[in-house]
Design a protein around this motif. Sequence first.
Motif, mmCIF file in Angstrom:
data_model
loop_
_atom_site.group_PDB
_atom_site.id
_atom_site.type_symbol
_atom_site.label_atom_id
_atom_site.label_comp_id
_atom_site.label_asym_id
_atom_site.label_seq_id
_atom_site.Cartn_x
_atom_site.Cartn_y
_atom_site.Cartn_z
ATOM 1 N N SER A 1 -62.350 30.297 -5.648
ATOM 2 C CA SER A 1 -61.329 30.547 -4.688
ATOM 3 C C SER A 1 -61.803 31.596 -3.741
ATOM 4 O O SER A 1 -61.255 31.793 -2.812
ATOM 5 C CB SER A 1 -60.227 30.864 -5.264
ATOM 6 O OG SER A 1 -60.440 32.037 -6.292
ATOM 7 N N SER A 2 -62.769 32.359 -4.060
ATOM 8 C CA SER A 2 -63.399 33.468 -3.207
ATOM 9 C C SER A 2 -64.688 33.231 -2.307
ATOM 10 O O SER A 2 -65.147 33.840 -1.733
ATOM 11 C CB SER A 2 -64.014 34.722 -3.902
ATOM 12 O OG SER A 2 -62.870 35.251 -4.806
ATOM 13 N N GLU B 1 -68.178 27.546 -8.658
ATOM 14 C CA GLU B 1 -67.503 26.832 -9.522
ATOM 15 C C GLU B 1 -68.145 26.463 -10.841
ATOM 16 O O GLU B 1 -67.642 26.749 -11.864
ATOM 17 C CB GLU B 1 -67.436 25.258 -8.969
ATOM 18 C CG GLU B 1 -66.714 24.240 -10.009
ATOM 19 C CD GLU B 1 -65.173 24.604 -10.182
ATOM 20 O OE1 GLU B 1 -64.625 24.063 -11.084
ATOM 21 O OE2 GLU B 1 -64.490 25.351 -9.571
ATOM 22 N N HIS C 1 -67.088 27.939 2.682
ATOM 23 C CA HIS C 1 -66.863 26.771 2.099
ATOM 24 C C HIS C 1 -67.712 25.611 2.725
ATOM 25 O O HIS C 1 -67.609 24.426 2.193
ATOM 26 C CB HIS C 1 -65.421 26.364 2.203
ATOM 27 C CG HIS C 1 -64.501 26.067 3.469
ATOM 28 N ND1 HIS C 1 -63.920 26.955 4.357
ATOM 29 C CD2 HIS C 1 -64.588 24.945 4.149
ATOM 30 C CE1 HIS C 1 -63.670 26.624 5.338
ATOM 31 N NE2 HIS C 1 -64.031 25.255 5.563
ATOM 32 N N ARG D 1 -65.653 33.919 -8.108
ATOM 33 C CA ARG D 1 -64.712 32.648 -8.315
ATOM 34 C C ARG D 1 -64.818 31.797 -7.294
ATOM 35 O O ARG D 1 -65.132 32.161 -5.972
ATOM 36 C CB ARG D 1 -63.283 33.431 -8.463
ATOM 37 C CG ARG D 1 -63.107 34.158 -9.713
ATOM 38 C CD ARG D 1 -61.508 34.600 -9.685
ATOM 39 N NE ARG D 1 -61.141 35.287 -10.905
ATOM 40 C CZ ARG D 1 -60.572 34.639 -12.029
ATOM 41 N NH1 ARG D 1 -60.252 33.346 -11.850
ATOM 42 N NH2 ARG D 1 -60.484 35.390 -13.005
#
Length: 754
Positions: free
Chosen positions: A235-236, A261, A251, A233
């Motif tokens: 967000s992970s 993504e 990130h 994901r």
Amino acid sequence: MIRRILVTGTVLTVLFFVLGIRLSGRLDLIASNPNPLIRHFAPTWRSLKKILDVPYILASTFRSSDLPIYHITLSASDRARLIDNLPNYPRENRLTEEFKQSAKAEFRSDNYFTDDARVRYRGVSPNHWNAVKKSWQINLPDESPLGARTVYRFFLPEDKGWVLAKLNEYRAKKFGLLTPEISYAWIAVDKVDAGIYYLIEGWEEYFLERNKHPIGPIFANENVSTTGVDLYRASSIDLWENRFDPNRPGHEYEALAYFLELVENASDEEFEQALPHSLNLPKFYRWMLVATLSNSTHQGNIANQNVYFNSADGKLEPVSFDTALARIDGPIDLSKTRLVNRAMQIPRFRAEFTALVRDYVSNPANLESDLAFYDETKKTITGAIMDDTKKVQTSFEVFRLIQSEREIVEHNFQALKKMVDSDGGLNFKFAEETYPLARRPFQKNLFVSFISTFATRDEFLARNLQFRAGKENNTIILSAGTHIFARDVIVPKGQRLVIEPGSTLQFAPGVSLISYSPIEARGTAQSPIRIGRLVYNIPWGVFAAVNTDGENHFNYVYADGGKDDTINGIYFSGTLSFHDADIEFTNGSVARAGADDGIHIQSAKGIIRNSTFSQNSMDAIDIDFARGEDSIFENNIFRETGGDAMDLSFSEMTIRDSTVTDCGDKGVSVGEASNPQIKNITVTRCFFGVAVKDRSHAIISNSSFKENKVGIGLYRKKPYFVAGGTAEIINSIFQDNKEKVTTDEFSSVQIHEK
């Protein structure tokens, strides 16, 4: 009376063996019982069941083991501290970062010794550390590697299958995948035998270099609790880390962010279109083949991910490691690995993978070779298994497990063959999820440069008005004249970029052009092609080609004032950079490069002729992992170079008929297992005329070295190469150098005078 005692003893002995064999697995669970009173008897049971090993210990006297032996020696206080720092099992059942304290220790093997090793227990799961025999990690001083390694990881063989891990390594190598080296070893801790272990290569840069891959991140999941973890994901992303730089947050890696993504939120159409440009599909399929043959879901959404980013082609590729084994008795379960789950729902990808599986299982010789390797591996460790009195399992259990896993290996091969022959294809069980998972569209706007790599020609031309369409459907042309570029240009794959003679390309500060298609930049003496700065004295970025399907040709191209850039996760260090893109550069020049290299060639063939390099801040030409042996630099002139005129790593090639004057470091740097032939060059006023180092060998003939600090130097720079440099010097002239030839203890030279 004596007879009755003997009969009773025999019956009891047989009964103990039978019950021990039948109940061993259940009684082993004592060690993980939450009741401390019951758990207290776990060591007693483990000692008692070793009686079952008596026949094997006797048999081992007729076998010998020649495994390498490694000795670990700790102080009593450090040993106690390591044990005290382990998780409070079973209440705490994962060895996370806070439990990974290390201690200083002695480490010895054959002629190697250091008293400055850092040792600790390793392995997330409790089977690695909740018994007397534990898994170990040894970190050696950087300046004192053993062989090429400073990290030695010793795993309990039962954790990965006593033979299975070697079989999976064998298959992965056969399929051309990145996979750590695995061997067997014997450990003694404080002069007490600890038994047989898997010795598995650590995550060091040499792992990539020995596989002829550029240094780049290997993304893995952080060692945290897997509760609620879903790695695929967006967000992970900060649950991922680079094994070579674990302190840098996930990130910050643009290629990883785009990939997550894409997997989570792209539509099926977007996913199918984009995945081949982000993931090396042939290697992905072969990685899947290793996992599918073992019916493994171990590398899933929650853990055990290892994905390498290759800066040569700008794609990710999975590392084959830690593959488990399960019997195929129905559909292959893909629900626990989203990347595979998504890919196999795309008919094109599913068909391509099925064809690979069909090709492998349709050939009986593949199974025969796999089983022959399995049997031979078992044979080599049989004596060590019987000698190992510290293992939790009895020898009977180990050999039964080895046989059972062999049967599963054979069964899975035949089960897959039946699927593709009788069922017409592979049967999969998919996750019950629909995409996008985040209930929002794929965020294309955040990843424009990635998506631009597979744009259509019309899409490219609409965005980049300086270019026009050629007569051929896949040709993009930059016409003669002056063109100003105020933002980055990405030329998509599947095209051919033609830059006409008489073109002048002026780039704003920091602006770059990256082409994923072959480039034809054929200027003439009367109408050269010029690439340079828009703003005086402020460098632009790079002009680069990446993963082009054809050769790139530059003739009468003059590049001036570029620097470096990072685009789509790839760092470009040269004003002109060629990654996985063969280049022929003739009659040109590169001047005033402001970063590491004037021209950087990586994982490609390079031909550079009749060109001039001047006033470059560091190296004029840098070539890493030259493709094949046909690269050649000839008839070139190098002036006022801040670093090396020519820097070679992991390359076999020819350098000849060239002149180097006034370089800050080396005329030619021959490093990292390179093997060039250097003929008829002249090097004047450099630190080294030629330096040969780190397991490299150079043949230097008919050359001249004048007024250098060292004419030719041979030495070891990086300890993990073990050896230094060697050279043959033939019919060469040394004049007014402070030192003619220098060698260190790791290097040697042969000089054949005229």
